[in-house]
Design an enzyme around this catalytic site. Structure first.
Site, short mmCIF file in Angstrom:
data_model
loop_
_atom_site.label_atom_id
_atom_site.label_comp_id
_atom_site.label_asym_id
_atom_site.label_seq_id
_atom_site.Cartn_x
_atom_site.Cartn_y
_atom_site.Cartn_z
N HIS A 104 0.84 -1.26 -0.07
CA HIS A 104 -0.16 0.11 0.13
C HIS A 104 0.67 1.25 0.10
O HIS A 104 2.23 1.20 0.38
CB HIS A 104 -0.81 -0.01 1.32
CG HIS A 104 -1.99 -0.97 1.28
ND1 HIS A 104 -3.21 -1.01 2.03
CD2 HIS A 104 -2.33 -1.92 0.11
CE1 HIS A 104 -3.94 -1.85 1.47
NE2 HIS A 104 -3.53 -2.67 0.65
N GLU A 119 1.08 3.69 2.12
CA GLU A 119 1.65 4.09 3.40
C GLU A 119 3.00 3.32 3.68
O GLU A 119 3.92 3.68 3.88
CB GLU A 119 0.74 4.16 4.62
CG GLU A 119 -0.61 5.21 4.31
CD GLU A 119 -1.71 4.31 3.76
OE1 GLU A 119 -1.45 3.78 2.68
OE2 GLU A 119 -2.85 4.56 4.12
N CYS A 143 -5.55 1.88 6.20
CA CYS A 143 -6.08 0.68 6.55
C CYS A 143 -5.55 0.13 7.93
O CYS A 143 -4.40 0.56 8.30
CB CYS A 143 -6.18 -0.31 5.43
SG CYS A 143 -4.80 -1.16 5.33
N CYS A 202 -1.87 -0.78 7.44
CA CYS A 202 -0.86 0.61 7.35
C CYS A 202 -1.10 1.31 8.67
O CYS A 202 -0.06 1.95 8.93
CB CYS A 202 -1.52 1.48 6.17
SG CYS A 202 -1.12 0.84 4.48
#
Lengths: 160, 160
Positions: free
Chosen positions: B57, B59, B87, B90
């Site tokens: 992801h 991040e 999420c 992360c």
């Protein structure tokens, strides 16, 4: 639980990784193994210190290696054996990877007893955002939503 | 919020990454930027499809790059700008990295409206383990705790 001997063998592999990581002074006492159709796909201990990467927990490292090995970001059909109940980061990673089942040994409370912060992070996630220790600030939502709207029309829109 | 112009500039950088990722057909509409002392340290868009890595992801990718750049697994003193509320994976990574503040734009509900599973995973984590969609099985706890006991005596025992 079917194939109990097989489950025990893979969990012992994860535990052995966690022991070895400490005895060889590589890192923290955590190990994980990804298995598909009864065959080993990937394994890793915690690599946070060794790799200077706070995300390199055993589960995430094993998932990355499994994806490399299977050449996909989708581990449907795989299971994971981990020496400790996954932290929220790793649990999230397991969901995103679509792994089918988690087998774990130590609990997050065990980890907390030995100084690991897993339970603290679980407790934080349980709180409303404004009550957490970590400050969180929202801004520019009106501008950011444009990317989601663009995504709706993308030819690349696959489930990722 | 101090230095509003600076905050706006870094968030726009994160949003631009999220837009560009879609318009260039690289991946999903998410971008993140790590900043220390008002200076850019690292930035990334979502790299799940591009890297065949479900953990990549925006991040997490930005955190990994920031750690590489600063040669540490500890991002204390850094802040993160992300185009969408993190999420659970992360968010966990942000806690482990010791980033000081999260600035975000879109919400997890916005992400859900456009087909992303963040809210589903948050909902899953809120449930007791035995009520989740993902089966979780505990085994061999008695054997696994040995690694934690070994850790207690390790000369390497630092906060990781």
């Amino acid at each position: 639980m079917e194939n109990i001997e097989q489950h025990v063998a893979f969990m012992r592999m994860a535990i052995e990784l966690s022991m070895q990581n400490v005895s060889e002074c590589v890192g923290a006492p955590f190990g994980a193994v990804v298995v598909k159709d009864g065959k080993l796909v990937a394994k890793s201990a915690n690599r946070v210190v060794a790799a200077n990467d706070p995300t390199a927990h055993a589960e995430i490292s094993a998932i990355r290696l499994a994806c490399l090995s299977l050449n996909t970001f989708d581990l449907s059909g795989c299971v994971i054996y981990t020496s400790c109940e996954p932290c929220p980061m790793c649990l999230g990673a397991i969901y995103w990877s679509r792994i089918n089942t988690i087998y774990y040994a130590n609990t997050k409370a065990d980890a907390a007893d030995f100084g690991f912060d897993d339970k603290f992070i679980y407790d934080e996630l349980d709180k409303p955002m404004e009550e957490r220790m970590l400050p969180v600030v929202q801004m520019l939502r009106d501008e950011a939503v444009a990317a989601f709207k663009l995504w709706e029309t993308s030819p690349m829109r696959i489930d990722c």
